[in-house]
Design an enzyme around this catalytic site. Sequence first.
Site, PDB file in Angstrom:
ATOM      1  N   GLU A 198       3.236  -4.735  -2.511  1.00 28.84           N
ATOM      2  CA  GLU A 198       4.139  -5.052  -3.626  1.00 28.84           C
ATOM      3  C   GLU A 198       5.553  -5.356  -3.133  1.00 28.84           C
ATOM      4  O   GLU A 198       6.510  -4.661  -3.452  1.00 28.84           O
ATOM      5  CB  GLU A 198       4.147  -3.903  -4.633  1.00 28.84           C
ATOM      6  CG  GLU A 198       2.769  -3.652  -5.243  1.00 28.84           C
ATOM      7  CD  GLU A 198       2.746  -2.588  -6.333  1.00 28.84           C
ATOM      8  OE1 GLU A 198       3.605  -1.694  -6.284  1.00 28.84           O
ATOM      9  OE2 GLU A 198       1.876  -2.651  -7.209  1.00 28.84           O
ATOM     10  N   GLU A 251      -5.587  -3.788  -6.368  1.00 27.37           N
ATOM     11  CA  GLU A 251      -5.259  -2.575  -7.120  1.00 27.37           C
ATOM     12  C   GLU A 251      -5.443  -2.850  -8.597  1.00 27.37           C
ATOM     13  O   GLU A 251      -4.913  -3.842  -9.118  1.00 27.37           O
ATOM     14  CB  GLU A 251      -3.796  -2.151  -6.925  1.00 27.37           C
ATOM     15  CG  GLU A 251      -3.511  -1.397  -5.690  1.00 27.37           C
ATOM     16  CD  GLU A 251      -2.091  -0.831  -5.676  1.00 27.37           C
ATOM     17  OE1 GLU A 251      -1.599  -0.379  -6.732  1.00 27.37           O
ATOM     18  OE2 GLU A 251      -1.473  -0.859  -4.606  1.00 27.37           O
TER      19      GLU A 251
HETATM   20  C1  BG6 Z   1       1.066   0.542  -7.362  1.00 29.81           C
HETATM   21  C2  BG6 Z   1       1.292   1.141  -5.989  1.00 29.81           C
HETATM   22  O1  BG6 Z   1       2.158  -0.118  -7.795  1.00 29.81           O
HETATM   23  O2  BG6 Z   1       0.824   1.445  -8.393  1.00 29.81           O
HETATM   24  C3  BG6 Z   1       0.458   2.368  -5.722  1.00 29.81           C
HETATM   25  O3  BG6 Z   1       1.040   0.179  -4.992  1.00 29.81           O
HETATM   26  C4  BG6 Z   1       0.515   3.280  -6.924  1.00 29.81           C
HETATM   27  O4  BG6 Z   1       0.934   2.990  -4.554  1.00 29.81           O
HETATM   28  C5  BG6 Z   1      -0.032   2.540  -8.133  1.00 29.81           C
HETATM   29  O5  BG6 Z   1      -0.111   4.506  -6.751  1.00 29.81           O
HETATM   30  C6  BG6 Z   1      -0.088   3.383  -9.388  1.00 29.81           C
HETATM   31  O6  BG6 Z   1       1.165   3.940  -9.632  1.00 29.81           O
HETATM   32  P1  BG6 Z   1       1.329   5.504  -9.891  1.00 29.81           P
HETATM   33  O7  BG6 Z   1       2.783   5.713  -9.991  1.00 29.81           O
HETATM   34  O8  BG6 Z   1       0.594   5.764 -11.146  1.00 29.81           O
HETATM   35  O9  BG6 Z   1       0.716   6.188  -8.728  1.00 29.81           O
END
Ligand code: BG6
Length: 487
Positions: free
Chosen positions: A187, A383
């Site tokens: 990101e 993701e």
């Molecule tokens: C993404 C990141 O933006 O979101 C991850 O690359 C992160 O590292 C994921 O865990 C979810 O966000 P969060 O804050 O719910 O863990």
Amino acid sequence: MFPKNFLWGGAIAANQCEGAYNEDGKGLSVADVARYRSQIEVSDYKKQWEISKADIETAKLSQDVLQYPKRHGIDFYHRYAGDIELFQEMGFKTLRLSIAWTRLFPKGDETKPNEKGIAYYLEIFRKLKACGIEPVVTLSHYEMPLALVENNEGWVSRKTMECFERFARTCFQHYHTYVKYWLIFNEIDSIIRHPFTTAGIIEENYPDKRALNQALIQALHHQFLASAIVTGAAKEIRADSQIGCMLTRTLIYPHTCNPADIALAQVLNRLNYLFGDVQVFGEYPEFAFRFMKKQGVEVVMEAEDLTVIKNNPVDFVSFSYYMSLNASVEAKGMELASGNLAVGVKNPYLVANEWGWQIDPVGLRVACIDLYDRYRKPLFIVENGMGAIDEIGENGMIEDDYRIEYFKQHFLEMEKAIASGVEIMGYMAWGCIDLVSASTSQMSKRYGMIYVDVQDDGSGTYERRKKKSFDWYREVIASNGQSLHQL
Ligand code: BG6
């Protein structure tokens, strides 16, 4: 229909799962000073990542792992073999993971790597190979060495870029026989949302907004350049290496059909595309320079920088997708929504998870089509997932039907994107095994198909337990998505 070789799998990051923050020579990273935060109001969403110099000093003196949950993670450091076997049981074709820079170079500027760090990841890659799982490796996922922040102003300094190049080359040299797919920065656009975690920028070091913006733009340039340099280095070492950029694709919709809302959404989406444009087209879009000028900032470059960027574009475009937000020129007084450190106007057509992240499966299709139309490069969804509080039932089961429904709707939209001609290499469920949240460092915000018995207060046995979604995902993978269409 999903393509025959579709890479189904999951994604994790070292700083959120390994733990063992001070074992085997590992140095402190920016993740090791991130404190636990409980739920935060939408209006205060930025607080999740705020850090001062005093906070860093306090953290450095502390051995506490409970206040700093990324220090314990889910103990993947010691339990990786069993976890990888569980991924194999689910049928994973691929696993995205990251290498902690501080395991190889504890302070970042050493000239020789820490052998124990090298050996650790070698073992992981061997295990993945034995389990038939293709690794996709992120080099920088929110865990730069703290020493480079303190001595070097993080990525604002060109020296950090040189240290990163050494780290990246070391990884390519040691792991190239096992790893073909690399993502350079997770990101990369997140530098504007949480500059400390992404680029080691401490906001209080800058006297005003202009100076901070200058630092941000300079650090970003160094990351773009580093991405190009190491893309070239990966191919020198292994010619068929495949390198991806990694973007956060939080879709922005116009809140109404008021042309002013449409124009505003376009401006915001375009700003987000800037990060892909540089890495895919190999050049800054003209609007980027105009935007900088408007902010009173200018990138300092060396003679060859733009040529290096031009000559080393990425091979594919990977991205995270969690949610969408609305943009309105009349946002004042409207109900807001936030998630993934972005804030916008609430969309009345969408529901949100317990953390307020708006769930929008159709948005995944829109994002895929838009990205593909713009870049004409294969896409990789690296993701996606839903943070939720999971309860263990009296029968010992975790009936996470809400997660299954979330995945199902997203998979069906992904399939529609493929049917409309988009080339998608694969899909990775974020946090396929529960891990520490990036933004809040909570354990209770769970994404996994595998439950890990660690709670927010640090209690728990670290035992792993399959959730209902485990078998469901196994079937999806085994049938290459056909099971989605069965009743
Ligand atoms: C993404 C990141 O933006 O979101 C991850 O690359 C992160 O590292 C994921 O865990 C979810 O966000 P969060 O804050 O719910 O863990």
